[in-house]
Design a protein around this motif. Structure first.
Motif, PDB file in Angstrom:
ATOM      1  N   ASP A  80      17.882 -18.444  -9.556  1.00  0.00           N
ATOM      2  CA  ASP A  80      18.138 -17.849  -8.241  1.00  0.00           C
ATOM      3  C   ASP A  80      18.405 -18.899  -7.154  1.00  0.00           C
ATOM      4  O   ASP A  80      18.839 -18.540  -6.059  1.00  0.00           O
ATOM      5  N   PHE A  81      18.129 -20.150  -7.467  1.00  0.00           N
ATOM      6  CA  PHE A  81      18.259 -21.195  -6.449  1.00  0.00           C
ATOM      7  C   PHE A  81      19.507 -22.045  -6.699  1.00  0.00           C
ATOM      8  O   PHE A  81      19.900 -22.268  -7.846  1.00  0.00           O
ATOM      9  N   HIS A  82      20.088 -22.531  -5.621  1.00  0.00           N
ATOM     10  CA  HIS A  82      21.315 -23.317  -5.731  1.00  0.00           C
ATOM     11  C   HIS A  82      21.283 -24.468  -4.717  1.00  0.00           C
ATOM     12  O   HIS A  82      20.629 -24.370  -3.668  1.00  0.00           O
ATOM     13  N   THR A  83      21.979 -25.542  -5.056  1.00  0.00           N
ATOM     14  CA  THR A  83      22.113 -26.617  -4.075  1.00  0.00           C
ATOM     15  C   THR A  83      22.875 -26.090  -2.863  1.00  0.00           C
ATOM     16  O   THR A  83      23.817 -25.298  -2.997  1.00  0.00           O
ATOM     17  N   GLY A  84      22.435 -26.494  -1.696  1.00  0.00           N
ATOM     18  CA  GLY A  84      23.039 -26.010  -0.453  1.00  0.00           C
ATOM     19  C   GLY A  84      22.256 -24.884   0.190  1.00  0.00           C
ATOM     20  O   GLY A  84      22.484 -24.560   1.370  1.00  0.00           O
ATOM     21  N   ASP A  85      21.321 -24.272  -0.584  1.00  0.00           N
ATOM     22  CA  ASP A  85      20.480 -23.229   0.002  1.00  0.00           C
ATOM     23  C   ASP A  85      19.660 -23.821   1.144  1.00  0.00           C
ATOM     24  O   ASP A  85      19.153 -24.941   1.055  1.00  0.00           O
ATOM     25  N   ILE A  86      19.497 -23.041   2.197  1.00  0.00           N
ATOM     26  CA  ILE A  86      18.760 -23.504   3.375  1.00  0.00           C
ATOM     27  C   ILE A  86      17.284 -23.167   3.255  1.00  0.00           C
ATOM     28  O   ILE A  86      16.915 -22.052   2.855  1.00  0.00           O
ATOM     29  N   VAL A  87      16.444 -24.133   3.603  1.00  0.00           N
ATOM     30  CA  VAL A  87      14.997 -23.958   3.619  1.00  0.00           C
ATOM     31  C   VAL A  87      14.553 -23.830   5.072  1.00  0.00           C
ATOM     32  O   VAL A  87      14.919 -24.660   5.920  1.00  0.00           O
ATOM     33  N   VAL A  88      13.794 -22.761   5.382  1.00  0.00           N
ATOM     34  CA  VAL A  88      13.375 -22.497   6.762  1.00  0.00           C
ATOM     35  C   VAL A  88      11.859 -22.418   6.847  1.00  0.00           C
ATOM     36  O   VAL A  88      11.175 -22.270   5.830  1.00  0.00           O
ATOM     37  N   THR A  89      11.350 -22.530   8.063  1.00  0.00           N
ATOM     38  CA  THR A  89       9.904 -22.403   8.273  1.00  0.00           C
ATOM     39  C   THR A  89       9.476 -20.965   7.978  1.00  0.00           C
ATOM     40  O   THR A  89      10.201 -20.003   8.268  1.00  0.00           O
ATOM     41  N   SER A  90       8.282 -20.831   7.410  1.00  0.00           N
ATOM     42  CA  SER A  90       7.779 -19.492   7.075  1.00  0.00           C
ATOM     43  C   SER A  90       7.161 -18.798   8.278  1.00  0.00           C
ATOM     44  O   SER A  90       7.104 -17.563   8.335  1.00  0.00           O
ATOM     45  N   GLY A  91       6.651 -19.599   9.238  1.00  0.00           N
ATOM     46  CA  GLY A  91       5.987 -19.015  10.397  1.00  0.00           C
ATOM     47  C   GLY A  91       4.540 -18.670  10.142  1.00  0.00           C
ATOM     48  O   GLY A  91       3.838 -18.189  11.047  1.00  0.00           O
ATOM     49  N   GLU A  92       4.056 -18.910   8.928  1.00  0.00           N
ATOM     50  CA  GLU A  92       2.658 -18.617   8.617  1.00  0.00           C
ATOM     51  C   GLU A  92       1.734 -19.641   9.285  1.00  0.00           C
ATOM     52  O   GLU A  92       2.127 -20.773   9.558  1.00  0.00           O
ATOM     53  N   ASN A  93       0.543 -19.231   9.544  1.00  0.00           N
ATOM     54  CA  ASN A  93      -0.507 -20.053  10.179  1.00  0.00           C
ATOM     55  C   ASN A  93      -0.232 -20.303  11.663  1.00  0.00           C
ATOM     56  O   ASN A  93      -1.034 -20.946  12.336  1.00  0.00           O
ATOM     57  N   GLY A  94       0.875 -19.825  12.185  1.00  0.00           N
ATOM     58  CA  GLY A  94       1.158 -19.928  13.605  1.00  0.00           C
ATOM     59  C   GLY A  94       1.451 -21.328  14.092  1.00  0.00           C
ATOM     60  O   GLY A  94       1.400 -21.598  15.291  1.00  0.00           O
ATOM     61  N   ASN A  95       1.763 -22.248  13.176  1.00  0.00           N
ATOM     62  CA  ASN A  95       2.036 -23.628  13.584  1.00  0.00           C
ATOM     63  C   ASN A  95       3.486 -23.845  14.018  1.00  0.00           C
ATOM     64  O   ASN A  95       3.768 -24.688  14.870  1.00  0.00           O
ATOM     65  N   TYR A  96       4.391 -23.115  13.404  1.00  0.00           N
ATOM     66  CA  TYR A  96       5.820 -23.276  13.690  1.00  0.00           C
ATOM     67  C   TYR A  96       6.465 -21.911  13.883  1.00  0.00           C
ATOM     68  O   TYR A  96       6.007 -20.904  13.314  1.00  0.00           O
ATOM     69  N   LEU A  97       7.528 -21.887  14.659  1.00  0.00           N
ATOM     70  CA  LEU A  97       8.305 -20.664  14.780  1.00  0.00           C
ATOM     71  C   LEU A  97       8.882 -20.304  13.413  1.00  0.00           C
ATOM     72  O   LEU A  97       9.259 -21.181  12.641  1.00  0.00           O
ATOM     73  N   PRO A  98       8.985 -19.016  13.091  1.00  0.00           N
ATOM     74  CA  PRO A  98       9.545 -18.638  11.796  1.00  0.00           C
ATOM     75  C   PRO A  98      11.069 -18.808  11.750  1.00  0.00           C
ATOM     76  O   PRO A  98      11.747 -18.739  12.778  1.00  0.00           O
ATOM     77  N   ASP A  99      11.567 -19.037  10.550  1.00  0.00           N
ATOM     78  CA  ASP A  99      13.010 -19.078  10.265  1.00  0.00           C
ATOM     79  C   ASP A  99      13.763 -20.179  11.020  1.00  0.00           C
ATOM     80  O   ASP A  99      14.955 -20.025  11.320  1.00  0.00           O
TER      81      ASP A  99
END
Length: 283
Positions: free
Chosen positions: A219-238
């Motif tokens: 299901d995974f491919h090179t070029g896929d974008i990795v984003v923040t999950s937003g869990e734990n409230g440390n970072y904005l999601p996505d």
């Protein structure tokens, strides 16, 4: 008297003498000899004057040529300086335009945020410390607090920079995502699989994405974008962190070994945005 081949009679000799005398007398009386002398003198003087004038003109022409060459050199130097000044102003104007474009992108992005945000400028980097600190020109006096997330907009793309780890009165230090002590909860944008991304200690190397299950490797491919999950409230999601550059299944693990290239080019990063997720912005 014996006659020779040529004989002259007295009457003939007297006639010739009288004619010559008459001619000379007439010439003096009419002024023709004087005119001839004047003409000769004028010719000699005018020729001498012409020669002197030619010599004077030659040297004058050379001196004028040297003066004109000196003037041309001065004008060339002045024009060269003007051209250099123009090129400098042109480059400076180009830099101002790029700076305006960057700030415009930041402003447009901050206007979409629901949380309070504090724009800041990078003023220093310290890759030799325990963590690869990035110093910004905003501190507690501007509302900066430890643990706040930091993002940036670069070439039209937003991305995670890191988080605040040290706060001073007028400056703060960011621990960037490529630091070996930085760990961020992330998702693969397309599949929504969750994992942890970690730095390798330098901005010139890949980030490492861990805990992605191996059985879903198709299901995974090179070029896929990795984003923040937003869990734990440390970072904005996505918020994008990077793009997958290599996927390696490990025989001894149920997880994949995934390399991720950061979205942000840290070597060219100048401006950032610090997010205060404890305060929302009224719109």
């Amino acid at each position: 008297m014996k006659k020779g081949p040529f004989t002259f009679h007295l009457a003939e000799i007297l006639l010739v003498v009288m004619v010559l005398f008459s001619a000379i007398t007439l010439g003096f009386s009419s002024g023709r000899f004087i005119v001839s002398f004047n003409s000769v003198g004028f010719t000699v003087f005018s020729s001498l004057q012409k020669g002197v004038n030619s010599v004077v003109y030659f040297f004058t022409d050379k001196i004028n040529g040297i003066r004109e060459l000196s003037d041309l050199k001065k004008k060339y130097t002045a024009l060269k300086e003007q051209l250099e000044n123009y090129e400098f102003l042109k480059r400076q104007n180009s830099e101002f335009q790029k700076e305006n474009d960057r700030l415009k992108s930041l402003l447009e992005f901050t206007e979409t945020l629901e949380y309070k945000n504090i724009p800041a400028r990078i003023i220093g980097r310290d890759p030799d410390s325990l963590y690869s600190g990035i110093t910004i020109n905003k501190g507690s006096m501007h509302g900066i607090k430890k643990g706040m997330s930091v993002i940036a907009v670069q070439n039209g793309d937003k991305g995670i920079v890191g988080k605040i780890v040290t706060v001073g009165y007028g400056a703060s230090i960011i621990m960037p995502v490529y630091d070996s002590m930085c760990n961020i909860s992330v998702r693969i944008q397309n599949t929504r699989d969750i994992g942890i991304i970690s730095g390798t200690g330098t901005q010139d190397e890949h980030l490492k994405l861990n805990y992605i299950r191996k059985r879903f490797v198709a299901d995974f491919h090179t070029g896929d974008i990795v984003v923040t999950s937003g869990e734990n409230g440390n970072y904005l999601p996505d918020i994008p962190v990077g793009r997958i550059s290599m996927i390696t299944p490990l025989d001894y693990s149920s997880s994949l070994d995934i390399d991720v290239d950061p979205i942000i080019d840290f070597g060219r990063l100048e401006n950032v945005i610090v997010i205060d997720m404890s305060k929302t912005v009224e719109k």
